[in-house]
Motif scaffolding. Structure first.
Motif, PDB file in Angstrom:
ATOM      1  N   ALA A   1      -1.030  36.098 -16.915  1.00 42.86           N
ATOM      2  CA  ALA A   1      -1.739  36.706 -17.760  1.00 42.86           C
ATOM      3  C   ALA A   1      -1.684  38.310 -17.828  1.00 42.86           C
ATOM      4  O   ALA A   1      -2.099  38.634 -18.967  1.00 42.86           O
ATOM      5  N   VAL A   2      -1.573  38.820 -16.620  1.00 44.10           N
ATOM      6  CA  VAL A   2      -1.541  40.158 -16.594  1.00 44.10           C
ATOM      7  C   VAL A   2      -0.046  40.790 -16.768  1.00 44.10           C
ATOM      8  O   VAL A   2      -0.165  42.018 -16.759  1.00 44.10           O
TER       9      VAL A   2
ATOM     10  N   ASN B   1      -2.236  39.988 -23.452  1.00 49.37           N
ATOM     11  CA  ASN B   1      -2.126  38.611 -23.458  1.00 49.37           C
ATOM     12  C   ASN B   1      -3.696  38.184 -23.692  1.00 49.37           C
ATOM     13  O   ASN B   1      -3.919  37.265 -24.496  1.00 49.37           O
ATOM     14  N   PHE B   2      -4.699  38.934 -23.090  1.00 45.78           N
ATOM     15  CA  PHE B   2      -6.093  38.737 -23.357  1.00 45.78           C
ATOM     16  C   PHE B   2      -6.503  39.136 -24.617  1.00 45.78           C
ATOM     17  O   PHE B   2      -7.250  38.187 -25.228  1.00 45.78           O
TER      18      PHE B   2
ATOM     19  N   ALA C   1      -1.936  31.504 -20.485  1.00 50.13           N
ATOM     20  CA  ALA C   1      -2.367  31.688 -19.355  1.00 50.13           C
ATOM     21  C   ALA C   1      -3.906  32.713 -19.360  1.00 50.13           C
ATOM     22  O   ALA C   1      -4.876  32.479 -18.716  1.00 50.13           O
ATOM     23  N   ALA C   2      -3.950  33.668 -20.254  1.00 47.07           N
ATOM     24  CA  ALA C   2      -4.963  34.387 -20.446  1.00 47.07           C
ATOM     25  C   ALA C   2      -6.154  33.496 -21.033  1.00 47.07           C
ATOM     26  O   ALA C   2      -7.241  33.806 -20.929  1.00 47.07           O
TER      27      ALA C   2
ATOM     28  N   CYS D   1     -11.451  30.728 -20.027  1.00 44.70           N
ATOM     29  CA  CYS D   1     -12.187  29.511 -19.920  1.00 44.70           C
ATOM     30  C   CYS D   1     -12.645  29.217 -18.471  1.00 44.70           C
ATOM     31  O   CYS D   1     -13.806  28.671 -18.330  1.00 44.70           O
ATOM     32  N   ILE D   2     -11.965  29.453 -17.535  1.00 45.42           N
ATOM     33  CA  ILE D   2     -12.322  29.376 -16.025  1.00 45.42           C
ATOM     34  C   ILE D   2     -13.357  30.434 -15.551  1.00 45.42           C
ATOM     35  O   ILE D   2     -14.322  29.904 -14.827  1.00 45.42           O
TER      36      ILE D   2
END
Length: 315
Positions: A45-46, A68-69, A283-284, A289-290
């Motif tokens: 994600a990063v 990505n985010f 992934a982001a 969501c997590i």
């Protein structure tokens, strides 16, 4: 004699150190296995999508990015989807607590002719996967007409597909997402409580419902905490019913991730996003969501662990 004692102490220390070292290695390997998916998500994600093509980069990204985010938030309509997820999780949890606590208390304390059959139905709710009843559930809410009442009043059935009612309504009647396990937890807890409490309440003039609400329900805080956390996470993470009842325009976060993944699969030629960009965006989205249920668990971790031990579902 002293020399023999020193040799014994040295051997004992070496043995203790060896055992401790082996325990440390074993626990570290187990933790790595459990944390590997989360670590992989965070790194993906990063990491910059262009840098992700560098095969020499495995765990430590050589270039960080928030792209990505930003893309995941925009593509999922994060604000709206998160609001829907919160509403579904909160109301679904409250409805499950109200209905399943009463059902569990009834199975634990009252004797009636259909008690064994009712408990078998609870076990069936736990055992049978929801995929086997998905078609009937979908049709039931697509043409919602309980006992023909709606059709008699309005002349036609109601379409509840796309409405949060389709997920909350079953929970009101103790048949929501994994409600069978919630009923089982409450049943086990109430069975472990002394009957003298209810007998004393009845001597004071309390009926069955007043005894339940005034005496037994306030004592069931461990079961309430356990079921609340589990049910909230189940509703938050549910993608099966969410993708079945909602569309990309009104779905919660779990459904939005599934819709996003499907849209990337349909983009076979990678015309919009490259495979590395798709990987980083997904992934982001997963991390977004997590995070909320993870924060919830961190806040109430101690009470949740204690409640699990006191509900009677372990040991």
């Amino acid at each position: 004699m002293e020399k023999s004692l020193d040799i014994y102490q040295i051997k004992h220390r070496i043995g203790s150190f060896t055992v401790s070292f082996l325990k440390f290695v074993f626990i570290s390997c187990v933790c790595y296995l459990f944390l590997f998916p989360l670590i992989y998500l965070i790194v993906s994600a990063v990491q910059d999508p262009v840098a992700a093509m560098d095969l020499s980069v495995i765990w430590v990204p050589n270039k960080l990015t928030s792209w990505n985010f930003k893309s995941a938030i925009e593509l999922m309509d994060f604000g709206r989807a998160a609001t829907v997820s919160i509403l579904l999780s909160v109301f679904g949890t409250l409805a499950t607590l109200l209905s399943c606590a009463m059902a569990g208390y009834g199975l634990a304390r009252f004797n009636f002719a259909e008690k064994k059959l009712a408990f078998i139905m609870v076990l069936i709710l736990i055992i049978i996967p929801p995929q086997t009843t998905s078609m009937s559930v979908f049709l039931n809410f697509r043409f919602f007409n309980p006992l023909g009442i709606v059709n008699a009043i309005t002349g036609t059935s109601i379409n509840l597909i796309g409405s949060p009612i389709s997920l909350v309504l079953p929970a009101i009647f103790a048949s929501g997402i994994r409600s069978g396990l919630a009923i089982f937890i409450f049943r086990q807890f109430f069975m472990g409580q002394p009957k003298e409490l209810e007998e004393a309440a009845m001597i004071d003039g309390c009926g069955p419902f007043k005894t339940y609400y005034k005496v037994m329900l306030p004592l069931s805080s461990p079961a309430i905490i356990t079921v609340s956390v589990l049910t909230f996470v189940w509703y938050w993470n549910d993608s099966f019913f969410s993708t079945m009842f909602f569309t990309v325009d009104n779905g919660p976060l779990a459904a939005q991730i599934e819709f996003l993944r499907n849209s990337f699969i349909q983009d076979a030629n990678n015309a919009i996003y490259s495979p590395q960009e798709q990987k980083g965006i997904l992934a982001a989205a997963a991390i977004l969501c997590i995070v909320p249920p993870l924060i919830l668990y961190i806040i109430i971790q101690r009470k949740f662990s204690e409640s699990i031990e006191r509900t009677g579902i372990v040991g």
